[in-house]
Design a protein around this motif. Sequence first.
Motif, PDB file in Angstrom:
ATOM      1  N   LYS A  37       5.506  -4.002  -9.182  1.00 34.68           N
ATOM      2  CA  LYS A  37       5.883  -5.062  -8.254  1.00 34.68           C
ATOM      3  C   LYS A  37       4.743  -5.505  -7.342  1.00 34.68           C
ATOM      4  O   LYS A  37       4.866  -6.528  -6.662  1.00 34.68           O
ATOM      5  CB  LYS A  37       7.073  -4.598  -7.409  1.00 34.68           C
ATOM      6  N   ASP A  38       3.656  -4.728  -7.303  1.00 37.29           N
ATOM      7  CA  ASP A  38       2.522  -5.078  -6.456  1.00 37.29           C
ATOM      8  C   ASP A  38       1.334  -5.461  -7.324  1.00 37.29           C
ATOM      9  O   ASP A  38       1.026  -4.764  -8.311  1.00 37.29           O
ATOM     10  CB  ASP A  38       2.129  -3.897  -5.555  1.00 37.29           C
ATOM     11  N   GLN A  39       0.667  -6.536  -6.970  1.00 44.88           N
ATOM     12  CA  GLN A  39      -0.512  -6.937  -7.725  1.00 44.88           C
ATOM     13  C   GLN A  39      -1.640  -5.949  -7.488  1.00 44.88           C
ATOM     14  O   GLN A  39      -1.812  -5.419  -6.382  1.00 44.88           O
ATOM     15  CB  GLN A  39      -0.959  -8.343  -7.322  1.00 44.88           C
ATOM     16  N   ILE A  40      -2.420  -5.674  -8.526  1.00 46.80           N
ATOM     17  CA  ILE A  40      -3.560  -4.768  -8.423  1.00 46.80           C
ATOM     18  C   ILE A  40      -4.841  -5.542  -8.730  1.00 46.80           C
ATOM     19  O   ILE A  40      -4.809  -6.601  -9.371  1.00 46.80           O
ATOM     20  CB  ILE A  40      -3.408  -3.542  -9.345  1.00 46.80           C
ATOM     21  N   TYR A  41      -5.987  -4.975  -8.297  1.00 41.40           N
ATOM     22  CA  TYR A  41      -7.244  -5.711  -8.355  1.00 41.40           C
ATOM     23  C   TYR A  41      -8.354  -4.806  -8.874  1.00 41.40           C
ATOM     24  O   TYR A  41      -8.374  -3.605  -8.603  1.00 41.40           O
ATOM     25  CB  TYR A  41      -7.615  -6.234  -6.964  1.00 41.40           C
ATOM     26  N   THR A  42      -9.296  -5.408  -9.589  1.00 41.57           N
ATOM     27  CA  THR A  42     -10.388  -4.629 -10.186  1.00 41.57           C
ATOM     28  C   THR A  42     -11.348  -4.069  -9.152  1.00 41.57           C
ATOM     29  O   THR A  42     -12.045  -3.085  -9.421  1.00 41.57           O
ATOM     30  CB  THR A  42     -11.176  -5.490 -11.186  1.00 41.57           C
ATOM     31  N   ASP A  43     -11.421  -4.664  -7.967  1.00 47.11           N
ATOM     32  CA  ASP A  43     -12.376  -4.214  -6.958  1.00 47.11           C
ATOM     33  C   ASP A  43     -11.713  -3.408  -5.839  1.00 47.11           C
ATOM     34  O   ASP A  43     -12.302  -3.219  -4.779  1.00 47.11           O
ATOM     35  CB  ASP A  43     -13.134  -5.400  -6.364  1.00 47.11           C
ATOM     36  N   TYR A  44     -10.494  -2.915  -6.054  1.00 49.08           N
ATOM     37  CA  TYR A  44      -9.813  -2.071  -5.079  1.00 49.08           C
ATOM     38  C   TYR A  44      -9.947  -0.609  -5.485  1.00 49.08           C
ATOM     39  O   TYR A  44     -10.125  -0.286  -6.660  1.00 49.08           O
ATOM     40  CB  TYR A  44      -8.331  -2.425  -4.978  1.00 49.08           C
ATOM     41  N   ALA A  45      -9.840   0.273  -4.497  1.00 51.90           N
ATOM     42  CA  ALA A  45      -9.846   1.711  -4.765  1.00 51.90           C
ATOM     43  C   ALA A  45      -8.412   2.199  -4.961  1.00 51.90           C
ATOM     44  O   ALA A  45      -7.545   1.952  -4.115  1.00 51.90           O
ATOM     45  CB  ALA A  45     -10.496   2.463  -3.608  1.00 51.90           C
ATOM     46  N   TYR A  46      -8.158   2.875  -6.072  1.00 49.86           N
ATOM     47  CA  TYR A  46      -6.843   3.448  -6.360  1.00 49.86           C
ATOM     48  C   TYR A  46      -7.012   4.946  -6.611  1.00 49.86           C
ATOM     49  O   TYR A  46      -8.001   5.377  -7.220  1.00 49.86           O
ATOM     50  CB  TYR A  46      -6.199   2.765  -7.567  1.00 49.86           C
ATOM     51  N   TYR A  47      -6.016   5.721  -6.162  1.00 52.70           N
ATOM     52  CA  TYR A  47      -6.126   7.172  -6.208  1.00 52.70           C
ATOM     53  C   TYR A  47      -5.053   7.772  -7.111  1.00 52.70           C
ATOM     54  O   TYR A  47      -4.000   7.172  -7.351  1.00 52.70           O
ATOM     55  CB  TYR A  47      -6.037   7.756  -4.797  1.00 52.70           C
ATOM     56  N   SER A  48      -5.347   8.989  -7.566  1.00 48.07           N
ATOM     57  CA  SER A  48      -4.530   9.627  -8.596  1.00 48.07           C
ATOM     58  C   SER A  48      -3.131   9.999  -8.136  1.00 48.07           C
ATOM     59  O   SER A  48      -2.274  10.324  -8.962  1.00 48.07           O
ATOM     60  CB  SER A  48      -5.233  10.881  -9.115  1.00 48.07           C
ATOM     61  N   ASN A  49      -2.862   9.980  -6.827  1.00 47.54           N
ATOM     62  CA  ASN A  49      -1.523  10.312  -6.322  1.00 47.54           C
ATOM     63  C   ASN A  49      -0.816   9.088  -5.749  1.00 47.54           C
ATOM     64  O   ASN A  49       0.141   9.229  -4.976  1.00 47.54           O
ATOM     65  CB  ASN A  49      -1.608  11.407  -5.263  1.00 47.54           C
ATOM     66  N   ARG A  50      -1.253   7.897  -6.098  1.00 50.00           N
ATOM     67  CA  ARG A  50      -0.688   6.670  -5.538  1.00 50.00           C
ATOM     68  C   ARG A  50       0.793   6.524  -5.922  1.00 50.00           C
ATOM     69  O   ARG A  50       1.180   6.794  -7.063  1.00 50.00           O
ATOM     70  CB  ARG A  50      -1.467   5.454  -6.034  1.00 50.00           C
ATOM     71  N   HIS A  51       1.590   6.085  -4.963  1.00 53.26           N
ATOM     72  CA  HIS A  51       2.993   5.776  -5.251  1.00 53.26           C
ATOM     73  C   HIS A  51       3.074   4.386  -5.865  1.00 53.26           C
ATOM     74  O   HIS A  51       2.576   3.411  -5.299  1.00 53.26           O
ATOM     75  CB  HIS A  51       3.825   5.833  -3.975  1.00 53.26           C
ATOM     76  N   VAL A  52       3.678   4.295  -7.035  1.00 54.22           N
ATOM     77  CA  VAL A  52       3.782   3.027  -7.760  1.00 54.22           C
ATOM     78  C   VAL A  52       5.152   2.418  -7.516  1.00 54.22           C
ATOM     79  O   VAL A  52       6.184   3.055  -7.785  1.00 54.22           O
ATOM     80  CB  VAL A  52       3.553   3.237  -9.277  1.00 54.22           C
ATOM     81  N   VAL A  53       5.171   1.199  -7.013  1.00 56.14           N
ATOM     82  CA  VAL A  53       6.418   0.464  -6.836  1.00 56.14           C
ATOM     83  C   VAL A  53       6.674  -0.320  -8.118  1.00 56.14           C
ATOM     84  O   VAL A  53       5.921  -1.241  -8.457  1.00 56.14           O
ATOM     85  CB  VAL A  53       6.340  -0.486  -5.622  1.00 56.14           C
ATOM     86  N   ALA A  54       7.716   0.066  -8.839  1.00 59.35           N
ATOM     87  CA  ALA A  54       7.981  -0.526 -10.149  1.00 59.35           C
ATOM     88  C   ALA A  54       9.465  -0.805 -10.312  1.00 59.35           C
ATOM     89  O   ALA A  54      10.318  -0.218  -9.640  1.00 59.35           O
ATOM     90  CB  ALA A  54       7.497   0.408 -11.261  1.00 59.35           C
ATOM     91  N   ASP A  55       9.765  -1.699 -11.238  1.00 59.09           N
ATOM     92  CA  ASP A  55      11.150  -2.027 -11.581  1.00 59.09           C
ATOM     93  C   ASP A  55      11.647  -1.014 -12.611  1.00 59.09           C
ATOM     94  O   ASP A  55      11.728  -1.302 -13.806  1.00 59.09           O
ATOM     95  CB  ASP A  55      11.226  -3.452 -12.125  1.00 59.09           C
ATOM     96  N   THR A  56      11.977   0.177 -12.141  1.00 58.81           N
ATOM     97  CA  THR A  56      12.417   1.238 -13.055  1.00 58.81           C
ATOM     98  C   THR A  56      13.852   1.041 -13.545  1.00 58.81           C
ATOM     99  O   THR A  56      14.258   1.667 -14.531  1.00 58.81           O
ATOM    100  CB  THR A  56      12.289   2.602 -12.363  1.00 58.81           C
ATOM    101  N   VAL A  57      14.609   0.170 -12.878  1.00 58.48           N
ATOM    102  CA  VAL A  57      15.982  -0.093 -13.332  1.00 58.48           C
ATOM    103  C   VAL A  57      15.968  -0.776 -14.687  1.00 58.48           C
ATOM    104  O   VAL A  57      16.819  -0.513 -15.554  1.00 58.48           O
ATOM    105  CB  VAL A  57      16.730  -0.960 -12.297  1.00 58.48           C
ATOM    106  N   ASN A  58      15.002  -1.644 -14.903  1.00 62.81           N
ATOM    107  CA  ASN A  58      14.909  -2.402 -16.154  1.00 62.81           C
ATOM    108  C   ASN A  58      13.790  -1.892 -17.049  1.00 62.81           C
ATOM    109  O   ASN A  58      13.204  -2.661 -17.823  1.00 62.81           O
ATOM    110  CB  ASN A  58      14.701  -3.885 -15.845  1.00 62.81           C
ATOM    111  N   SER A  59      13.484  -0.615 -16.963  1.00 60.31           N
ATOM    112  CA  SER A  59      12.434  -0.037 -17.802  1.00 60.31           C
ATOM    113  C   SER A  59      12.801  -0.122 -19.280  1.00 60.31           C
ATOM    114  O   SER A  59      13.985  -0.112 -19.658  1.00 60.31           O
ATOM    115  CB  SER A  59      12.182   1.422 -17.426  1.00 60.31           C
TER     116      SER A  59
END
Length: 313
Positions: free
Chosen positions: A114-136
């Motif tokens: 649900k959140d846009q991600i970017y090639t020049d941002y720092a992302y970490y291995s424990n990041r919480h991902v906001v996703a549409d898991t209801v419609n997985s």
Amino acid sequence: FFVSSCEEGPTSIGNNLLPGSDSVTIKSINSFSIWSYTMYDGAVRSDNPSVSYLGHIYDPYFGSTTAEFVTQIRMASAWESKTYTIDSVRFYLSLLDVKGGSDAIHKLRISKIKDQIYTDYAYYSNRHVVADTVNSIYVNLPVLKPDTVNFIILDLPEEFGASLIQKPESLFYSNTKPDFRSFFKGLYFQMISPSSAPMLVELSLQPTSSTGIYNNFIALFMEDENQNKKEFLFVLDAVNKNASFNLFSHNFSTATLGNKMANRNNLSKPGASDTLSYLQYLNGVYTKLAIPGLDSLKKNPAFDNIAVNKAKL
């Protein structure tokens, strides 16, 4: 007749011509204590990885490890402004390696983020991902061959393909206004496996070439209003690189040997009572070594003119 020879030792002629300051005295010190610690950091940079991991592994000392990843997808070509009917959707994957219970039934879970991600941002291995898991989407993986490359094709629901193109006005790329990446943020990949048969696979989201040859992509097979066939690709390992990052989590409590890494990050005493030092991949525990004697040696004025020629651990 007997012939013999011997090698003459290094000559000392000329030594008395050299000043004493040019001579070097070599001494050995072997009395340093080594302190070892088991360390763990749950948050490390994992964006733009060369290899993405998916699945689970189990080790009797380290317990259970879970690997997941998030990535954008990119249109392989420009969209034609026509009305299309989707006949089928297929997901092509090139798995570089497979470890574990490959003969068991494993499910691939795909969720829209649900959140846009970017090639020049720092992302970490424990990041919480906001996703549409209801419609997985849940797709059974085929039986895979361990310790080798696996090329697989998975059938995805037609509704998923329709969601990719449901806003034709967003099917373009731009660095100045909202585009496809703003409309379709990306995908979150997880694997569901039997606890008795964990499996780990790896794949590369890096572009394989600059010529548009892809290994990991989603293909939409469609027809236009005149029944003309059309194939359209959404690519994971695109030439114009997608933003992506890996996720890792560890459950040391499931270990059956050792002390379940109970002394991790314990710097209160030398050695932290462990008899082994550990190094684990996928952002697991690692070893930190401390040599307290080096600091006292550095502060000792008697050693101001001493240089270290060789050190062995």
